[in-house]
Design a protein around this motif. Sequence first.
Motif, PDB file in Angstrom:
ATOM      1  N   SER A 134       0.831  -1.214   0.000  1.00 26.08           N
ATOM      2  CA  SER A 134       0.000   0.000   0.000  1.00 26.08           C
ATOM      3  C   SER A 134       0.858   1.254   0.000  1.00 26.08           C
ATOM      4  O   SER A 134       0.500   2.277  -0.602  1.00 26.08           O
ATOM      5  N   LYS A 135       2.007   1.196   0.633  1.00 14.87           N
ATOM      6  CA  LYS A 135       2.881   2.363   0.691  1.00 14.87           C
ATOM      7  C   LYS A 135       3.402   2.703  -0.716  1.00 14.87           C
ATOM      8  O   LYS A 135       3.440   3.882  -1.115  1.00 14.87           O
ATOM      9  N   SER A 136       3.768   1.685  -1.508  1.00 18.39           N
ATOM     10  CA  SER A 136       4.259   1.916  -2.882  1.00 18.39           C
ATOM     11  C   SER A 136       3.131   2.433  -3.787  1.00 18.39           C
ATOM     12  O   SER A 136       3.316   3.369  -4.583  1.00 18.39           O
ATOM     13  N   LEU A 137       1.950   1.833  -3.624  1.00 14.62           N
ATOM     14  CA  LEU A 137       0.818   2.243  -4.462  1.00 14.62           C
ATOM     15  C   LEU A 137       0.356   3.655  -4.138  1.00 14.62           C
ATOM     16  O   LEU A 137      -0.106   4.388  -5.025  1.00 14.62           O
ATOM     17  N   LEU A 138       0.507   4.045  -2.867  1.00 12.14           N
ATOM     18  CA  LEU A 138       0.093   5.403  -2.505  1.00 12.14           C
ATOM     19  C   LEU A 138       1.010   6.434  -3.137  1.00 12.14           C
ATOM     20  O   LEU A 138       0.563   7.512  -3.579  1.00 12.14           O
ATOM     21  N   ASP A 149      -4.305   3.987   5.022  1.00 10.44           N
ATOM     22  CA  ASP A 149      -4.475   4.068   6.480  1.00 10.44           C
ATOM     23  C   ASP A 149      -5.037   2.765   7.042  1.00 10.44           C
ATOM     24  O   ASP A 149      -4.664   2.332   8.145  1.00 10.44           O
ATOM     25  N   GLY A 150      -5.946   2.118   6.298  1.00 11.03           N
ATOM     26  CA  GLY A 150      -6.494   0.840   6.758  1.00 11.03           C
ATOM     27  C   GLY A 150      -5.428  -0.241   6.842  1.00 11.03           C
ATOM     28  O   GLY A 150      -5.412  -1.048   7.780  1.00 11.03           O
ATOM     29  N   ALA A 151      -4.515  -0.261   5.843  1.00  8.07           N
ATOM     30  CA  ALA A 151      -3.439  -1.251   5.867  1.00  8.07           C
ATOM     31  C   ALA A 151      -2.490  -0.997   7.042  1.00  8.07           C
ATOM     32  O   ALA A 151      -2.010  -1.938   7.695  1.00  8.07           O
ATOM     33  N   LYS A 152      -2.233   0.275   7.319  1.00 10.69           N
ATOM     34  CA  LYS A 152      -1.357   0.622   8.443  1.00 10.69           C
ATOM     35  C   LYS A 152      -1.988   0.227   9.776  1.00 10.69           C
ATOM     36  O   LYS A 152      -1.317  -0.308  10.686  1.00 10.69           O
ATOM     37  N   LYS A 153      -3.295   0.463   9.908  1.00  9.48           N
ATOM     38  CA  LYS A 153      -3.998   0.101  11.141  1.00  9.48           C
ATOM     39  C   LYS A 153      -4.024  -1.408  11.334  1.00  9.48           C
ATOM     40  O   LYS A 153      -3.929  -1.905  12.462  1.00  9.48           O
ATOM     41  N   ALA A 154      -4.141  -2.168  10.246  1.00  8.10           N
ATOM     42  CA  ALA A 154      -4.155  -3.625  10.348  1.00  8.10           C
ATOM     43  C   ALA A 154      -2.833  -4.146  10.914  1.00  8.10           C
ATOM     44  O   ALA A 154      -2.800  -5.108  11.694  1.00  8.10           O
ATOM     45  N   VAL A 155      -1.720  -3.505  10.510  1.00  7.48           N
ATOM     46  CA  VAL A 155      -0.419  -3.902  11.048  1.00  7.48           C
ATOM     47  C   VAL A 155      -0.362  -3.649  12.559  1.00  7.48           C
ATOM     48  O   VAL A 155       0.102  -4.496  13.346  1.00  7.48           O
ATOM     49  N   THR A 156      -0.837  -2.471  12.981  1.00  9.66           N
ATOM     50  CA  THR A 156      -0.827  -2.126  14.420  1.00  9.66           C
ATOM     51  C   THR A 156      -1.683  -3.110  15.211  1.00  9.66           C
ATOM     52  O   THR A 156      -1.290  -3.582  16.291  1.00  9.66           O
TER      53      THR A 156
END
Length: 375
Positions: A134-138, A149-156
Amino acid sequence: MNKKILWVCAVLFLALGSWFLWSHVVMASEKNSDKVVEAPRPRPVGLETVGVGAIRSDRRYPGVVEADQEAFLAFRVAGPLTKVDVQLGDLVKKGQRLAQIDPRDFRDEIEVLKAQLEGARATLENAQTDYGRSKSLLKEKVIAQAEYDGAKKAVTTARSSVRNLSAQLDIAGHRLQDTELKAPFDGIVSERKVENHEMVSAGQVVMGLLDISTLKVTANVPEGALVRGSLSEGTKAELSFPSIPDLKLTGTLEEWSSSPDPATRTYSVSFSFPAPEGVRVLPGMTAEVLWNGEEGSSEVVTVPLGAVVSRGDGGSSVWVYDPDEKVVRSRSVSLGKVGGDDRLPVIDGLRPGERIVVAGVDFVTEGMSVSPLER
């Protein structure tokens, strides 16, 4: 005429009855007046003439042997016992297992948590992969900020789940270890309150353990002894044991109370000593403490123990015989330290030559007339 006769007869009858009653009362009073009222007889009591006698002047105080360290052991978890490895009186070493609770449920709990932790770690790994993508695609503006942000929250969230399950796994490991009750120090088993296969609860005392490598004797001493005695570190006292007459040990002052017992008004002092070799000295044995004094005796006014009356205000008194009036009177006295005999020293209140009641103390009152029986 008949009425007159009846009236005359009635008057005569009343007159005769009154005379008879009056004469009977007079005769009874005269008879009672001849009786002599006897005075109460004096109560016989045993007397002793106060004199000067010898009493021990050494400062010996009774005490009790105690373990220097004592612990009442309990499991931190509940369950059925599968092993009890020790008996009363067994000597144990630090870390030795004393009893065991069935560990099966605790092991199963660990296996469940391990499986959950593996799943949480796999979820975290996937979430981290999605987050990197998601970071590359953003950066290429292919996905929206919300998806990133959803992908980042899933990691947390996945990382928190892993930490939570790891902590639960550690706790489960501790609970499994707690199914074994181990000795916290070298000692002797003093209590065993359970049998094998019993169900025990967390916190239930199942055993007692005493450290008898070092012992102490605790004695209660009067305030005078505490004032005269040295309370500095290293103060020594001689310890003796009635059950072992030939044993004399040296104890070192370990602790003392700064406030008296409300009932006895005495202070507690403890002297520690290493357990002697070749002789079994156990907690609960009686002992004597010779502290701050030398053995010997001195000449003082003494009275028998049975002659002293304890008053409600905490003082003491004796019954003194008055030879002139042949009565007894209560007198307050000040007592000294109790010696080893059956007599008490009197510091103030009595003089040699006076006579005191030593038998029948509980049956006399102030000013009672008594019949002396010399002892």
